[in-house]
Scaffold this motif. Structure first.
Motif, PDB file in Angstrom:
ATOM      1  N   LEU A  13      -1.335  -5.919  -5.349  1.00  0.00           N
ATOM      2  CA  LEU A  13      -0.671  -4.983  -6.251  1.00  0.00           C
ATOM      3  C   LEU A  13       0.133  -4.027  -5.390  1.00  0.00           C
ATOM      4  N   VAL A  14       1.440  -3.990  -5.588  1.00  0.00           N
ATOM      5  CA  VAL A  14       2.313  -3.257  -4.678  1.00  0.00           C
ATOM      6  C   VAL A  14       3.114  -2.204  -5.424  1.00  0.00           C
ATOM      7  N   ASP A  15       3.645  -1.257  -4.639  1.00  0.00           N
ATOM      8  CA  ASP A  15       4.506  -0.236  -5.226  1.00  0.00           C
ATOM      9  C   ASP A  15       5.924  -0.788  -5.385  1.00  0.00           C
ATOM     10  N   GLU A  16       6.813   0.048  -5.966  1.00  0.00           N
ATOM     11  CA  GLU A  16       8.170  -0.412  -6.247  1.00  0.00           C
ATOM     12  C   GLU A  16       8.933  -0.740  -4.972  1.00  0.00           C
ATOM     13  N   LEU A  17       8.740   0.055  -3.940  1.00  0.00           N
ATOM     14  CA  LEU A  17       9.459  -0.193  -2.701  1.00  0.00           C
ATOM     15  C   LEU A  17       9.069  -1.540  -2.093  1.00  0.00           C
ATOM     16  N   THR A  18       7.768  -1.799  -2.014  1.00  0.00           N
ATOM     17  CA  THR A  18       7.323  -3.072  -1.453  1.00  0.00           C
ATOM     18  C   THR A  18       7.808  -4.238  -2.301  1.00  0.00           C
ATOM     19  N   TYR A  19       7.761  -4.067  -3.616  1.00  0.00           N
ATOM     20  CA  TYR A  19       8.226  -5.116  -4.523  1.00  0.00           C
ATOM     21  C   TYR A  19       9.696  -5.439  -4.260  1.00  0.00           C
ATOM     22  N   ASP A  20      10.513  -4.383  -4.110  1.00  0.00           N
ATOM     23  CA  ASP A  20      11.938  -4.598  -3.831  1.00  0.00           C
ATOM     24  C   ASP A  20      12.158  -5.108  -2.409  1.00  0.00           C
ATOM     25  N   MET A  21      11.349  -4.656  -1.478  1.00  0.00           N
ATOM     26  CA  MET A  21      11.468  -5.117  -0.100  1.00  0.00           C
ATOM     27  C   MET A  21      11.318  -6.639  -0.026  1.00  0.00           C
ATOM     28  N   LEU A  22      10.388  -7.175  -0.807  1.00  0.00           N
ATOM     29  CA  LEU A  22      10.110  -8.602  -0.755  1.00  0.00           C
ATOM     30  C   LEU A  22      11.241  -9.453  -1.336  1.00  0.00           C
ATOM     31  N   ASP A  23      12.186  -8.815  -1.998  1.00  0.00           N
ATOM     32  CA  ASP A  23      13.387  -9.534  -2.422  1.00  0.00           C
ATOM     33  C   ASP A  23      14.384  -9.689  -1.282  1.00  0.00           C
ATOM     34  N   ASN A  24      14.152  -8.969  -0.184  1.00  0.00           N
ATOM     35  CA  ASN A  24      15.163  -8.879   0.861  1.00  0.00           C
ATOM     36  C   ASN A  24      14.699  -9.337   2.236  1.00  0.00           C
ATOM     37  N   VAL A  25      13.408  -9.622   2.382  1.00  0.00           N
ATOM     38  CA  VAL A  25      12.902 -10.044   3.687  1.00  0.00           C
ATOM     39  C   VAL A  25      12.016 -11.263   3.534  1.00  0.00           C
ATOM     40  N   ALA A  26      11.942 -12.054   4.604  1.00  0.00           N
ATOM     41  CA  ALA A  26      11.095 -13.238   4.653  1.00  0.00           C
ATOM     42  C   ALA A  26      10.979 -13.659   6.108  1.00  0.00           C
ATOM     43  N   PRO A  27       9.957 -14.431   6.435  1.00  0.00           N
ATOM     44  CA  PRO A  27       9.824 -14.911   7.820  1.00  0.00           C
ATOM     45  C   PRO A  27      11.045 -15.751   8.211  1.00  0.00           C
TER      46      PRO A  27
END
Length: 458
Positions: free
Chosen positions: A23-37
């Motif tokens: 369960l993540v906050d809004e920033l982490t949720y949006d971050m995961l749209d923009n980063v990946a290994p």
């Protein structure tokens, strides 16, 4: 691989290969749209610039470091270490069997996949000799498996009640000789239930499934007797008595929802209000041309209703009232073993269905499809090559499934539905897939809400 979604106020991230739920906050949720290994040592400036419109720069950098650390710990974007188990998905001993004890029925349910009881093969019942041979077949093909399962199915099994009892007696008589233990189950429409049958079922059947679609008007619209009248009034009190006699243990009331009742949450709660706490109401699977069929156009309504049901269940729990809804039951801590995750129910491999004439099929839903006739009890045939084909039908041999976030929970879906509606057991039935994914999202959300509630109590 990750899957992220918003539901009921939660930002949920599933790490597919580890099974971890975050369960993540809004920033982490949006971050995961923009980063990946693979992750860079520092947060890329392009990501900072993009997110800076909404978040503080230092918070973005800190969030990136946390995500990268979770990846390094194999908690997020974890590697797929399940594919190595695929080579162990080989032919296994038969451990479970569905007996079509009656290929006939005293109902004419509109949506019945079994052609209203006879599977399109003519109305008939299994005799004891065939049932005896079926038990012998299971004993002889189960190798070192000690616990064996036999489900009495139909049609309507209670129409052949004496043979049901004879088969149970015969199976029990063989347990000590073979060092095995039978787990008998039965599925019934309830029309012929009486005290004697209830007592026998509660003594010998490890589980009983009672078919009913919910509210009287919903049930009776499609679950009709031969004369066209409904069956609700005939069965409801019998079901209550049977569940009560079982101390409300090891049973399900099982319904089907169609285009006629896309508000199926009301049917679930109708059954709960009647006293049942083990409930399954499942979508009809049929040709899209049927007037009661659920089609792609209905999916938004179906998805909304599953979300509504999940939310209502949480409200219900806050009042100290709980019931199990079969398709929301999910174990995020343990779950099935690796092989079970890869290939699901075991149809055609660990599980077979036997018709009244002794024909062997991969499961009850394949009955009547001659391409999947595996053998016959009377001529001693059993297609072990086909058995191996089903053993190899797992998520890594199903191309669509390999890429799907839900693969370890649906295990490639129903082989029968895949074949019937796509022509290939290795091709996913997409409508079923979409519904399954929504149910999983709701089930995960419920687990998250329950965990949060438990934390708040501490």
């Amino acid at each position: 691989m990750i899957h992220k979604y918003k539901l009921n106020g939660y930002n949920i991230v599933l790490d597919v290969h580890s099974g971890g739920v975050h369960l993540v906050d809004e920033l982490t949720y949006d971050m995961l749209d923009n980063v990946a290994p693979p992750f860079e040592d520092k947060c890329p400036e392009a990501v900072i610039e993009k997110l800076s419109r909404f978040y503080d720069r230092e918070e973005i950098i800190s969030c990136y470091e946390e995500v990268k650390e979770l990846h390094e710990e194999q908690i997020l974007f974890s590697e797929d270490d399940y594919e190595k188990f695929a080579k162990y998905s080989v032919a296994a001993p038969v451990k479970a069997m569905c007996l079509l004890i009656t290929m006939d029925c005293n109902l004419r349910c509109e949506y019945c996949f079994a052609s209203q009881g006879d599977y399109g093969m003519g109305r008939e019942v299994m005799d004891f000799e065939t049932g005896k041979r079926a038990i012998d077949f299971l004993l002889e093909n189960s190798a070192d498996r000690q616990n064996l399962e036999v489900d009495f199915f139909g049609g309507e099994p209670l129409m052949n009640w004496d043979v049901v009892k004879q088969i149970v007696e015969y199976g029990r008589s063989k347990e000590a000789e073979y060092g095995k233990k039978f787990r008998f189950t039965i599925t019934t429409n309830g029309m012929l239930l009486d005290e004697e049958k209830m007592d026998f079922i509660n003594k010998e059947m490890s589980n009983v499934v009672m078919s009913i679609d919910g509210r009287k008007e919903v049930n009776d619209r499609v679950r009709k007797r031969v004369d066209g009248t409904g069956c609700y009034d005939r069965i409801i009190d019998k079901y209550k008595t049977l569940a009560q006699k079982r101390n409300y243990e090891n049973y399900y009331v099982r319904g089907t929802f169609t285009k006629y009742n896309l508000d199926f949450s009301n049917d679930v709660f109708h059954l709960y209000d009647l006293g049942f706490d083990q409930i399954s109401v499942e979508p009809v699977v049929c040709d899209k041309s049927e007037k009661y069929a659920i089609t792609e156009k209905d999916l938004p309504a179906v998805f909304s209703e599953y979300e509504r049901l999940a939310q209502l269940m949480l409200v219900n729990e806050k009042k100290g009232r709980h019931f199990n809804f079969f398709h929301f039951m999910l174990d995020l801590d343990q779950g099935p073993c690796a092989i079970k995750r890869l290939r699901g129910c075991g149809s055609g491999n660990e599980y077979v269905a036997i018709t009244s004439k002794g024909d062997i099929y991969p499961c009850h839903q394949f009955v009547g499809y001659e391409d999947y006739l595996m053998g016959n009890l009377y001529d001693g045939t059993f297609n072990t090559e086909m058995k191996s084909q089903f053993a190899a039908a797992h998520i890594y041999t199903k191309e669509e499934c390999k890429k799907c976030w839900a693969k370890f929970y649906c295990s490639g879906g129903c082989n029968a539905n895949n074949y019937i509606y796509t022509g290939n057991i290795l091709s996913a039935h997409k409508l079923s897939c979409e519904i399954q994914k929504k149910r999983l999202e709701c089930a995960i959300m419920i687990k998250a809400a329950q965990a949060e509630a438990a934390d708040n109590l501490e």
